[in-house]
Design a protein around this motif. Sequence first.
Motif, PDB file in Angstrom:
ATOM      1  N   TRP A  93       9.425   8.180   0.253  1.00 25.33           N
ATOM      2  CA  TRP A  93       8.633   8.119   1.491  1.00 25.33           C
ATOM      3  C   TRP A  93       8.700   9.435   2.254  1.00 25.33           C
ATOM      4  O   TRP A  93       9.337  10.400   1.835  1.00 25.33           O
ATOM      5  N   HIS A  94       8.035   9.453   3.414  1.00 24.48           N
ATOM      6  CA  HIS A  94       7.947  10.658   4.235  1.00 24.48           C
ATOM      7  C   HIS A  94       8.679  10.463   5.561  1.00 24.48           C
ATOM      8  O   HIS A  94       8.089  10.012   6.546  1.00 24.48           O
ATOM      9  N   TRP A 100      -0.860   7.841   7.108  1.00 18.15           N
ATOM     10  CA  TRP A 100       0.150   7.223   6.267  1.00 18.15           C
ATOM     11  C   TRP A 100      -0.093   5.732   6.081  1.00 18.15           C
ATOM     12  O   TRP A 100      -0.630   5.057   6.970  1.00 18.15           O
ATOM     13  N   ALA A 101       0.341   5.226   4.933  1.00 24.49           N
ATOM     14  CA  ALA A 101       0.472   3.780   4.727  1.00 24.49           C
ATOM     15  C   ALA A 101       1.925   3.428   5.044  1.00 24.49           C
ATOM     16  O   ALA A 101       2.836   4.153   4.646  1.00 24.49           O
ATOM     17  N   TRP A 102       2.139   2.334   5.761  1.00 24.50           N
ATOM     18  CA  TRP A 102       3.500   1.938   6.158  1.00 24.50           C
ATOM     19  C   TRP A 102       3.889   0.649   5.450  1.00 24.50           C
ATOM     20  O   TRP A 102       3.070  -0.281   5.339  1.00 24.50           O
ATOM     21  N   ARG A 134       0.851  -1.193   0.000  1.00 26.51           N
ATOM     22  CA  ARG A 134       0.000   0.000   0.000  1.00 26.51           C
ATOM     23  C   ARG A 134       0.887   1.243   0.000  1.00 26.51           C
ATOM     24  O   ARG A 134       1.678   1.460   0.919  1.00 26.51           O
ATOM     25  N   HIS A 135       0.766   2.076  -1.038  1.00 30.12           N
ATOM     26  CA  HIS A 135       1.550   3.307  -1.127  1.00 30.12           C
ATOM     27  C   HIS A 135       0.714   4.551  -0.848  1.00 30.12           C
ATOM     28  O   HIS A 135       1.238   5.568  -0.404  1.00 30.12           O
ATOM     29  N   THR A 136      -0.577   4.477  -1.147  1.00 25.04           N
ATOM     30  CA  THR A 136      -1.421   5.660  -1.024  1.00 25.04           C
ATOM     31  C   THR A 136      -1.906   5.844   0.407  1.00 25.04           C
ATOM     32  O   THR A 136      -2.073   4.871   1.151  1.00 25.04           O
ATOM     33  N   PRO A 137      -2.138   7.100   0.835  1.00 25.40           N
ATOM     34  CA  PRO A 137      -2.604   7.333   2.207  1.00 25.40           C
ATOM     35  C   PRO A 137      -3.999   6.760   2.426  1.00 25.40           C
ATOM     36  O   PRO A 137      -4.782   6.594   1.480  1.00 25.40           O
ATOM     37  N   LEU A 138      -4.287   6.437   3.677  1.00 32.72           N
ATOM     38  CA  LEU A 138      -5.573   5.852   4.048  1.00 32.72           C
ATOM     39  C   LEU A 138      -6.434   6.900   4.741  1.00 32.72           C
ATOM     40  O   LEU A 138      -5.930   7.861   5.322  1.00 32.72           O
ATOM     41  N   LYS A 139      -7.739   6.679   4.698  1.00 30.30           N
ATOM     42  CA  LYS A 139      -8.672   7.555   5.408  1.00 30.30           C
ATOM     43  C   LYS A 139      -8.536   7.335   6.912  1.00 30.30           C
ATOM     44  O   LYS A 139      -8.486   6.204   7.386  1.00 30.30           O
ATOM     45  N   SER A 198       4.325   6.030   3.805  1.00 35.17           N
ATOM     46  CA  SER A 198       4.096   6.259   2.384  1.00 35.17           C
ATOM     47  C   SER A 198       2.806   7.043   2.188  1.00 35.17           C
ATOM     48  O   SER A 198       1.829   6.852   2.910  1.00 35.17           O
ATOM     49  N   GLY A 199       2.805   7.913   1.189  1.00 38.33           N
ATOM     50  CA  GLY A 199       1.607   8.695   0.906  1.00 38.33           C
ATOM     51  C   GLY A 199       1.610   9.229  -0.514  1.00 38.33           C
ATOM     52  O   GLY A 199       1.469  10.424  -0.737  1.00 38.33           O
ATOM     53  N   HIS A 200       1.767   8.348  -1.506  1.00 39.37           N
ATOM     54  CA  HIS A 200       1.864   8.787  -2.891  1.00 39.37           C
ATOM     55  C   HIS A 200       1.117   7.835  -3.803  1.00 39.37           C
ATOM     56  O   HIS A 200       0.921   6.663  -3.464  1.00 39.37           O
TER      57      HIS A 200
END
Length: 237
Positions: free
Chosen positions: A209-210, A144-146, A131-136, A170-172
Motif C-alpha cells: 500500500w501507499h 486511491w482505492a481504500w 478494490r486495489h487499482t486507483p480510481l478516476k 491502494s494503487g496497484h
Amino acid sequence: MTAPRIAMPARLSAADGADARVGLANAIFHDVAALVRAQGLEVVVVHDPSLDGFDGLVLPGGGDVDPARYGGDTSAPCYDVNPAQDALDLAIVDEAMRRGIPVLGVCRGLQVLNVACGGSLVEHLPHTDVRHTPLKADDDGLRWAWHPVDLAAGSRLVAHAGASAIEVASGHHQAVRRVGDGLVVTATAADGVIEAVEHPTAPVLAVQWHPEAKDTPPALAAAPFAVFAALVREARA
C-alpha cells in the motif's frame, strides 16, 4: 553523529504525456522521501547501484517490473515497463542484501524486492470484492482505492501500527504471486492479496500500500518508516 544516509533510486520515466499512473508515481516519490526524512534520516536520490557510504535503501513506487524478469507473461497488460528502471532497482536491492543494509519497499518497491529474492508476480489482478487499482478522480486524475488489511501477529509492522487491522490506500494492479526466498507474508487483504512482507532475520520489509497517501492517519503513515529507521540505527550501531 551525522544522520544516517538513505539511498532512493531515481524514477527514470518522464510523466509528460504518459500514463497518469506514471505522473502519480513521480509525484509521490517526494512524499515517500518526506516520510523518510521525518524519521531523522537523510535521503539521497541515486542513479547507480553503488551503496558506498549509505546506511539504508528505500524503494519507492513506480511502473511495472518486466514480466520477463520473473518468467511471467510478457503479453500481460503492463504499464511503464522501463528496462533501465528495472536494472537499477534490482541491482541496488542485490547490493543492499549482499551488504546487509536495511531495505524498505513501497508498492513497486515490494514487487522489486520480491523479484530480486527469486519470487514472481501476478501480472494483472483479477477483479474481486477488494478494490486495489486507483480510481478516476473528478479532475481526470487518479485517486486511491481504500481497503482494510490484516497484519500478522508478531510482525515488525503490527508492533508499530498499534492494531492488527488497518485501512490503507491502494494503487496497484499487480501483486506477489510466489513469495521470494527468505521473505514471509506479514499482511494480507480480504481477497488474499499479499500486502506486506518481511525477512525474519535480515533488516528487510516492504508494503504494497501507499502510507504516503495524504489521508492516511499520521501514525499509520509513519509506521513502516519507523520500523525501517529502527533497523537502520540498529545496523549502524
